[in-house]
Design an enzyme around this catalytic site. Structure first.
Site, short mmCIF file in Angstrom:
data_model
loop_
_atom_site.label_atom_id
_atom_site.label_comp_id
_atom_site.label_asym_id
_atom_site.label_seq_id
_atom_site.Cartn_x
_atom_site.Cartn_y
_atom_site.Cartn_z
N CYS A 1 -3.37 11.61 3.74
CA CYS A 1 -3.38 11.12 5.11
C CYS A 1 -3.44 12.32 6.04
CB CYS A 1 -2.16 10.26 5.41
SG CYS A 1 -2.14 9.69 7.13
N HIS B 1 0.88 -1.18 0.00
CA HIS B 1 0.00 0.00 0.00
C HIS B 1 0.92 1.23 0.00
CE1 HIS B 1 -3.82 2.06 1.57
NE2 HIS B 1 -2.89 2.99 1.77
#
Length: 296
Positions: free
Chosen positions: A238, A205
Site C-alpha cells: 500500500c 481483505h
C-alpha cells in the site's frame, strides 16, 4: 465443514499496482489466464484509472476485453469515477468496484477528498451501474488502524460500510490496510458490524505486514465470513501506508481453507504454477509460506 469459501483474487489489480515493476499487457493477461485455469471464480482484472498516476494499471479496459469470458468466472474492474466506469462498461464489464476508507486522513491522502465526498462521487457510478445491470462491490480501507490517525472506531467502519450497502453495493470488502490487526480486534470489529449487517454482505481483505493475516482470517471465519480477498504470491502493498506488505497470499489462504475442510474450487497444482510464473515474471521472491514449502 463443507461450506464454500469464495476467494476474490486481487493480485492482478491490488497486487500489481503496488509492484514497482510494471508488467506488459501480455504478461498481465498471462497471469489472469493462469488464475482462471487454477479455478478462481472471482478475479479483479485491473483498475480504470489514468496511466499517468498508476502506470502498472495502464489499459486495464483493453486487458479485460482481451480475456476469454467464462460464465463461471466473475471478472471485475476497479472504477473510482464515472470516466472509469464508462471505460469498464464499454468493454462489457458486469462487475465494478469502488473504494473509500473509514479514516478521514487516509481518504484525503488516497483520493483527495473526505469520506462523505467520496460517497457522493460514487453515487453517480452506482446509479449508472444500476441502469446498466452492473454489480458494484465496495471497499472500505483502514478498518482497524490508520497510518495517520491510529485506531479506528468499529462504529465508524459500520457507518461507512452501511452507507455503501444502502447506496447499492452488493458486498463490502473490509480492508485491513496496514496489517496491524490481531484476532481480538477483528472480533471486536465484526461483533459491531454483524450486529447490523448479514455475513453474506461482507468480505475480508487482510494485509500481512506483521504476519497476522491468516490468524485474522481464521477469526473472521469463526464469525461467519465466507468471502476473502487474496493476492497470488502475496503481491502488492500500500503506497499510502509505509511498510505495509501485500495482501495475504492466495496460496496460504488456500492452505488454511483446505485443511479446515472448506471448499474453494481451486486446483492446487495450477494455482502453484500461477504462483511460480508471476514470481518469475516480476523477478521477485515469492513470499507465500505455502508456495515455498510446496516447491522444496
Amino acid at each position: 465443514m463443507n461450506d464454500f469459501v469464495k476467494i476474490v483474487e486481487v493480485g492482478p489489480r491490488d497486487g500489481l499496482q503496488n509492484e514497482k515493476q510494471p508488467l506488459s499487457l501480455v504478461q498481465r493477461e498471462n497471469l489472469i489466464l493462469d488464475l482462471m485455469q487454477a479455478g478462481l471464480s472471482a478475479i479483479e482484472v485491473g483498475s480504470c484509472v489514468s496511466a499517468k498516476w498508476v502506470p502498472q494499471m495502464a489499459d486495464s479496459d483493453l486487458l479485460f476485453a482481451n480475456l476469454p469470458k467464462n460464465p463461471n468466472i466473475q471478472l471485475s474492474l476497479l472504477t473510482p469515477n464515472v470516466k472509469g466506469f464508462e471505460s469498464a462498461l464499454a468493454v462489457g464489464c458486469t462487475e465494478v468496484a469502488i473504494f473509500t476508507a473509514a479514516s478521514e486522513s487516509f481518504t484525503q491522502k488516497n483520493i483527495n477528498c473526505s469520506i462523505q465526498e467520496s460517497l457522493a462521487k460514487f453515487k453517480d457510478v452506482i446509479d449508472m451501474a444500476k441502469a446498466n445491470h452492473v454489480k458494484v462491490r465496495g471497499y472500505v480501507s483502514c478498518i482497524i488502524d490508520c497510518p495517520y490517525e491510529g485506531a479506528i472506531s468499529p462504529h465508524k467502519v459500520l457507518k461507512v460500510t452501511q452507507s455503501l450497502l444502502d447506496m447499492g453495493c452488493y458486498e463490502v470488502s473490509l480492508g485491513e490496510t496496514i496489517g496491524t490487526a490481531t484476532p481480538n480486534r477483528v472480533k471486536q470489529l465484526l461483533d459491531v458490524c454483524l450486529a447490523e449487517i448479514d455475513t453474506q454482505k461482507l468480505a475480508g481483505h487482510f494485509h500481512n505486514t506483521y504476519g497476522m493475516a491468516i490468524a485474522n482470517i481464521y477469526q473472521a471465519l469463526l464469525q461467519g465470513i465466507r468471502t476473502f480477498d487474496a493476492s497470488i504470491s502475496g503481491l502488492g502493498g500500500c503506497p499510502y501506508a509505509k511498510g505495509a506488505s501485500g495482501n495475504v497470499a492466495t496460496e496460504d489462504l488456500y492452505y488454511l481453507l483446505s485443511q479446515m475442510g472448506f471448499e474453494t474450487g481451486i486446483q492446487v497444482d495450477a494455482l502453484m504454477q500461477a504462483s511460480r510464473n508471476i514470481s518469475q515474471a516480476l523477478q521477485r521472491k515469492n513470499i507465500s509460506h505455502y508456495a515455498n514449502a510446496y516447491w522444496q
